[in-house]
Design a protein around this motif. Structure first.
Motif, PDB file in Angstrom:
ATOM      1  N   SER A   1      34.594  39.360  41.246  1.00  0.00           N
ATOM      2  CA  SER A   1      33.384  39.615  42.041  1.00  0.00           C
ATOM      3  C   SER A   1      33.129  41.114  42.175  1.00  0.00           C
ATOM      4  N   SER A   2      34.109  41.922  41.804  1.00  0.00           N
ATOM      5  CA  SER A   2      33.989  43.372  41.881  1.00  0.00           C
ATOM      6  C   SER A   2      33.852  43.946  40.478  1.00  0.00           C
ATOM      7  N   THR A   3      33.135  45.057  40.376  1.00  0.00           N
ATOM      8  CA  THR A   3      33.021  45.725  39.080  1.00  0.00           C
ATOM      9  C   THR A   3      34.236  46.599  38.802  1.00  0.00           C
ATOM     10  N   GLU A   4      35.080  46.788  39.799  1.00  0.00           N
ATOM     11  CA  GLU A   4      36.259  47.628  39.642  1.00  0.00           C
ATOM     12  C   GLU A   4      37.166  47.059  38.551  1.00  0.00           C
TER      13      GLU A   4
ATOM     14  N   ASN B   1      27.378  36.340  33.800  1.00  0.00           N
ATOM     15  CA  ASN B   1      27.873  35.320  34.731  1.00  0.00           C
ATOM     16  C   ASN B   1      29.362  35.039  34.525  1.00  0.00           C
ATOM     17  N   LEU B   2      29.804  35.010  33.268  1.00  0.00           N
ATOM     18  CA  LEU B   2      31.234  34.822  32.994  1.00  0.00           C
ATOM     19  C   LEU B   2      32.051  35.991  33.546  1.00  0.00           C
ATOM     20  N   LEU B   3      31.513  37.187  33.413  1.00  0.00           N
ATOM     21  CA  LEU B   3      32.203  38.356  33.936  1.00  0.00           C
ATOM     22  C   LEU B   3      32.267  38.306  35.463  1.00  0.00           C
ATOM     23  N   LYS B   4      31.191  37.884  36.086  1.00  0.00           N
ATOM     24  CA  LYS B   4      31.176  37.763  37.550  1.00  0.00           C
ATOM     25  C   LYS B   4      32.171  36.703  38.024  1.00  0.00           C
ATOM     26  N   GLN B   5      32.350  35.645  37.241  1.00  0.00           N
ATOM     27  CA  GLN B   5      33.346  34.623  37.581  1.00  0.00           C
ATOM     28  C   GLN B   5      34.757  35.196  37.514  1.00  0.00           C
ATOM     29  N   LYS B   6      34.952  36.105  36.588  1.00  0.00           N
ATOM     30  CA  LYS B   6      36.264  36.709  36.396  1.00  0.00           C
ATOM     31  C   LYS B   6      36.619  37.610  37.582  1.00  0.00           C
TER      32      LYS B   6
ATOM     33  N   ILE C   1      23.062  52.366  36.790  1.00  0.00           N
ATOM     34  CA  ILE C   1      23.181  53.620  37.540  1.00  0.00           C
ATOM     35  C   ILE C   1      24.058  53.430  38.768  1.00  0.00           C
ATOM     36  N   GLU C   2      23.916  52.304  39.440  1.00  0.00           N
ATOM     37  CA  GLU C   2      24.709  52.023  40.635  1.00  0.00           C
ATOM     38  C   GLU C   2      26.195  51.897  40.328  1.00  0.00           C
ATOM     39  N   LEU C   3      26.535  51.575  39.089  1.00  0.00           N
ATOM     40  CA  LEU C   3      27.947  51.473  38.700  1.00  0.00           C
ATOM     41  C   LEU C   3      28.679  52.797  38.886  1.00  0.00           C
TER      42      LEU C   3
ATOM     43  N   PHE D   1      36.290  46.736  35.536  1.00  0.00           N
ATOM     44  CA  PHE D   1      35.445  46.166  34.483  1.00  0.00           C
ATOM     45  C   PHE D   1      34.206  47.033  34.246  1.00  0.00           C
ATOM     46  N   TYR D   2      34.336  48.313  34.527  1.00  0.00           N
ATOM     47  CA  TYR D   2      33.206  49.234  34.423  1.00  0.00           C
ATOM     48  C   TYR D   2      32.546  49.155  33.049  1.00  0.00           C
ATOM     49  N   ASP D   3      33.349  49.282  31.986  1.00  0.00           N
ATOM     50  CA  ASP D   3      32.788  49.285  30.631  1.00  0.00           C
ATOM     51  C   ASP D   3      32.068  47.985  30.308  1.00  0.00           C
ATOM     52  N   ASP D   4      32.645  46.868  30.740  1.00  0.00           N
ATOM     53  CA  ASP D   4      32.025  45.571  30.480  1.00  0.00           C
ATOM     54  C   ASP D   4      30.664  45.457  31.167  1.00  0.00           C
ATOM     55  N   TYR D   5      30.637  45.825  32.447  1.00  0.00           N
ATOM     56  CA  TYR D   5      29.370  45.767  33.185  1.00  0.00           C
ATOM     57  C   TYR D   5      28.363  46.769  32.631  1.00  0.00           C
ATOM     58  N   ALA D   6      28.812  47.978  32.330  1.00  0.00           N
ATOM     59  CA  ALA D   6      27.902  48.999  31.811  1.00  0.00           C
ATOM     60  C   ALA D   6      27.266  48.540  30.494  1.00  0.00           C
TER      61      ALA D   6
END
Length: 182
Positions: free
Chosen positions: A141-144, A134-139, A178-180, A146-151
């Motif tokens: 809204s895109s995974t672009e 949730n903190l990452l999503k606040q930072k 996988i969608e990442l 932040f790939y490593d963080d989301y993965a």
């Protein structure tokens, strides 16, 4: 060849430390200690971590003395001293909250969650991983970018839910990972 580069780095750090002490700049002293910590054996690195904490104890800087506690916790974690690591991560987290340092909060939460998983506290770990997500999503809204963080989060969440025998939730996070790639 590698030893000579390490020796050169140590010499640069000595000069940095000497200059920072001469200028009475605690943040620069702490930064010099940071590099010493990375290049020392654990028992010496712990002393430098404590020194970093002590010299920046009253700092208003958003990263100090938090970083000293994080480094100290990492050393204990690597030694398998998980309770000591957890104690230091919790101190660091309290400081990150106090200083409203969201990035440190997120990173420290991941470390605490890992220790919770090691101790079989999978629900607590899942909660911490979800908070970090949730903190990452606040930072962003895109995974672009932040790939490593989301993965990492999707991987850790999938494993944690697998440990909890919540296969559908585990599968959900595997799919998100996988969608990442797409």
């Amino acid at each position: 060849m590698a030893d000579s580069r390490i020796d050169e780095l140590k010499e640069i750090v000595k000069v940095h430390l000497k200059k920072a002490k001469k200028e009475n700049d605690p943040i620069e002293v702490a930064r010099a200690y940071y590099y010493r910590i990375l290049n020392e054996k654990p028992h010496v690195a712990l002393v430098y971590s404590d020194s970093m904490i002590q010299i920046t104890e009253n700092s208003v800087h958003p990263n100090y003395p938090t970083l000293g506690y994080i480094l100290k916790a990492n050393i204990f974690y690597d030694q398998g001293k998980f309770q000591l690591a957890l104690d230091n991560f919790l101190k660091a987290h309290d400081l990150a909250l106090e200083k409203n340092n969201i990035e440190d909060q997120r990173e420290i939460s991941l470390a605490i969650a890992a220790i919770r998983n090691i101790n079989g506290q999978h629900y607590a770990a899942a909660d911490l991983y979800n908070r970090s997500l949730n903190l990452l999503k606040q930072k962003s809204s895109s995974t672009e970018g932040f790939y490593d963080d989301y993965a990492t989060l999707f991987y850790n969440l999938s494993l944690t839910y697998l440990r909890l025998s919540q296969l559908d939730t585990s599968k959900y996070y595997v799919q998100k990972g996988i969608e990442l790639r797409d």
